[in-house]
Design an enzyme around this catalytic site. Structure first.
Site, PDB file in Angstrom:
ATOM      1  N   LYS A 195       0.928  -1.036  -0.076  1.00 11.01           N
ATOM      2  CA  LYS A 195       0.071  -0.023  -0.089  1.00 11.01           C
ATOM      3  C   LYS A 195       0.666   1.379   0.085  1.00 11.01           C
ATOM      4  O   LYS A 195       2.317   1.066   0.344  1.00 11.01           O
ATOM      5  CB  LYS A 195      -1.082  -0.113   1.173  1.00 11.01           C
ATOM      6  CG  LYS A 195      -0.504  -0.074   2.567  1.00 11.01           C
ATOM      7  CD  LYS A 195      -1.449  -0.646   3.614  1.00 11.01           C
ATOM      8  CE  LYS A 195      -0.735  -0.614   4.857  1.00 11.01           C
ATOM      9  NZ  LYS A 195      -1.491  -1.318   5.979  1.00 11.01           N
TER      10      LYS A 195
ATOM     11  N   TYR B   3      14.372  30.952   8.994  1.00 13.91           N
ATOM     12  CA  TYR B   3      12.994  31.760   9.250  1.00 13.91           C
ATOM     13  C   TYR B   3      12.791  31.985  10.648  1.00 13.91           C
ATOM     14  O   TYR B   3      13.075  30.935  11.345  1.00 13.91           O
ATOM     15  CB  TYR B   3      11.863  30.820   8.696  1.00 13.91           C
ATOM     16  CG  TYR B   3      11.692  30.937   7.163  1.00 13.91           C
ATOM     17  CD1 TYR B   3      11.410  32.233   6.515  1.00 13.91           C
ATOM     18  CD2 TYR B   3      11.509  29.805   6.416  1.00 13.91           C
ATOM     19  CE1 TYR B   3      10.942  32.289   5.163  1.00 13.91           C
ATOM     20  CE2 TYR B   3      11.216  29.818   5.086  1.00 13.91           C
ATOM     21  CZ  TYR B   3      11.111  31.138   4.490  1.00 13.91           C
ATOM     22  OH  TYR B   3      10.803  31.150   3.221  1.00 13.91           O
TER      23      TYR B   3
HETATM   24  C1  LIG Z   1      -0.594  -2.459   6.717  1.00  7.58           C
HETATM   25  C2  LIG Z   1      -1.450  -3.427   6.797  1.00  7.58           C
HETATM   26  C3  LIG Z   1      -0.544  -4.467   6.819  1.00  7.58           C
HETATM   27  C4  LIG Z   1       0.930  -4.601   7.085  1.00  7.58           C
HETATM   28  O1  LIG Z   1       1.438  -4.214   8.266  1.00  7.58           O
HETATM   29  P1  LIG Z   1       2.912  -3.713   8.731  1.00  7.58           P
HETATM   30  O2  LIG Z   1       2.856  -3.392  10.158  1.00  7.58           O
HETATM   31  O3  LIG Z   1       3.487  -2.667   7.820  1.00  7.58           O
HETATM   32  O4  LIG Z   1       3.849  -4.996   8.462  1.00  7.58           O
HETATM   33  C5  LIG Z   1      -1.185  -5.945   7.170  1.00  7.58           C
HETATM   34  N1  LIG Z   1      -2.424  -5.926   7.197  1.00  7.58           N
HETATM   35  C6  LIG Z   1      -3.088  -4.876   7.054  1.00  7.58           C
HETATM   36  C7  LIG Z   1      -4.771  -5.407   7.204  1.00  7.58           C
HETATM   37  C8  LIG Z   1      -2.529  -3.521   6.931  1.00  7.58           C
HETATM   38  O5  LIG Z   1      -3.721  -2.556   6.860  1.00  7.58           O
END
Ligand SMILES: *Cc1c(COP(=O)(O)O)cnc(C)c1O
Length: 381
Positions: A57, A276
């Site tokens: 993702k 700044y």
């Molecule tokens: C993001 C996510 C993962 C992966 O999680 P990590 O902590 O990055 O390993 C697995 N399952 C779901 C449903 C997620 O949203």
């Protein structure tokens, strides 16, 4: 260009899918695909025969979903998770047909045919989504794959327990349930009793559903032990080098290195106002370097930090600007650092997790914030 801040870091092998050229960019993000593959192998070894997906993702946690997927495919990974349908469509385009891609956040109403056309599998999070996918299967005249997510106690995504228990026997007509899954809220805290509570709730909810392979563990969940492994693990963070066991030695290899270019150097007298708001005034003569990286690149304004050059720590002075940060380089011999040289912000001198701690956040947020303006250099392909 001088680039010797990270002795021992793998040498670039020329693989480069970046759209920003190295000479045009203000900063360079090096992504070690070989380290991602090694991290996948390390997780597989812990999983002892249980299947292991790759979570891609947010464009592979900012590192390039297509490049990461290609690396994982070489390790035999054939199941991927993205958050959004849009991400799934882009990933399918990049990978072509053949690998399973699941959409974690579910399909927006009315997008079922679009998902089907791209060969994507929904993660079904509600009774309404279940109905829509059942209808899509009826229209398609064949069984359609999906994962079914239940809420075992995170209260974020997935069917609430009452809905799971109220489902009729025909609720899954036309649906090929590949996985029943849930997500842990506190997996990075192994002693948190919420983990066992979620495990128990998941066990109960699974029994209310048709028999299917199960999936519960994210990266940290893998380290909670075999009870949490089920039939498929879903790591993201650990693949990218984020420590899945906070407070203990990181069992993963680092994957990213971030370097910024020096745009200009100068010397200032005692009392000079710097940056700044003049939040910093020099307490003596100082030598400064301004680097071409700022909060627009995801380096948060509140993140007091430093860069490194040849092992020497160069603290930030004054505020982080949109496109630049001023470093105190007085610790280096005069003339040692000049325009175009690279200083390191993440890498051997400072780990991703340390950089995150300085910014009051987590490695996940640093990675996914890192900017589109960087030149991305892929090594170890
Ligand atoms: C993001 C996510 C993962 C992966 O999680 P990590 O902590 O990055 O390993 C697995 N399952 C779901 C449903 C997620 O949203």
């Amino acid at each position: 260009m001088n680039d010797d801040t990270g002795r021992g870091f793998p040498v670039p092998d020329g693989a480069d899918n970046s759209t920003v050229s190295e000479t045009a960019a203000g900063a360079i993000l090096t992504i070690d695909l070989g380290a991602i593959r090694e991290n996948y192998r390390r997780l597989k070894a812990r999983l002892a025969g249980v299947r292991c997906a790759g979570v891609l993702k947010a464009d592979g946690y900012g590192l390039g979903a297509a490049q990461v997927a290609s690396a994982l495919i070489r390790e035999g990974c054939d199941i991927f998770f993205v958050a959004l349908l849009s991400e799934g469509i882009a990933l399918r385009k990049a990978l072509g047909p053949g690998h399973d891609i699941f959409v974690l956040n579910g399909l927006p109403p009315g997008s079922e045919s679009e998902a089907l056309a791209a060969g994507l599998h929904p993660v079904i999070n509600s009774i309404a989504q279940l109905g829509a996918w059942r209808e899509a299967a009826r229209a398609a005249g064949r069984k359609l794959p999906a994962a079914v997510q239940v809420d075992s106690g995170m209260s974020r995504l997935g069917m609430p327990p009452a809905d799971v228990e109220a489902l009729g026997t025909d609720a899954f007509d036309g649906i090929d349930i590949r996985f029943v899954m849930s997500h842990l809220a506190c997996a990075d805290e192994p002693r948190n009793p919420a983990n066992e509570q979620q495990w128990l709730a998941f066990e109960r909810l699974r029994k209310a559903l048709p028999a299917a392979p199960a999936s519960l563990a994210n990266s940290s969940g893998i380290f909670l032990g075999p009870l949490y492994h089920y039939d498929l693990a879903r790591p993201g963070a650990a693949l990218y080098g984020i420590n899945p066991t906070p407070g203990e030695t990181n069992p993963m290899l680092p994957v990213v290195r971030l370097q910024a270019k020096v745009a200009q150097t100068r010397s200032v007298e005692e009392g000079a106002g710097i940056g700044y708001g003049h939040t910093y005034h020099s307490r003596g003569p100082l030598r400064l370097a301004t680097i071409s990286l700022g909060y627009a690149d995801g380096w948060h304004r509140r993140a007091a930090s430093a860069a490194w050059f040849e092992g020497v720590r160069l603290p930030f002075v004054g505020r982080v600007s949109m496109d630049s940060i001023i470093l105190d380089i007085s610790a280096l011999p005069a003339g040692r650092l000049g325009e175009g040289d690279l200083v390191e912000l993440i890498g051997q001198s400072q780990s991703l997790d340390d950089a995150a701690a300085h910014a009051g956040t987590i490695g996940y947020e640093i990675l996914t914030s890192l900017g589109a303006r960087f030149h991305r250099r892929y090594i170890g392909a």
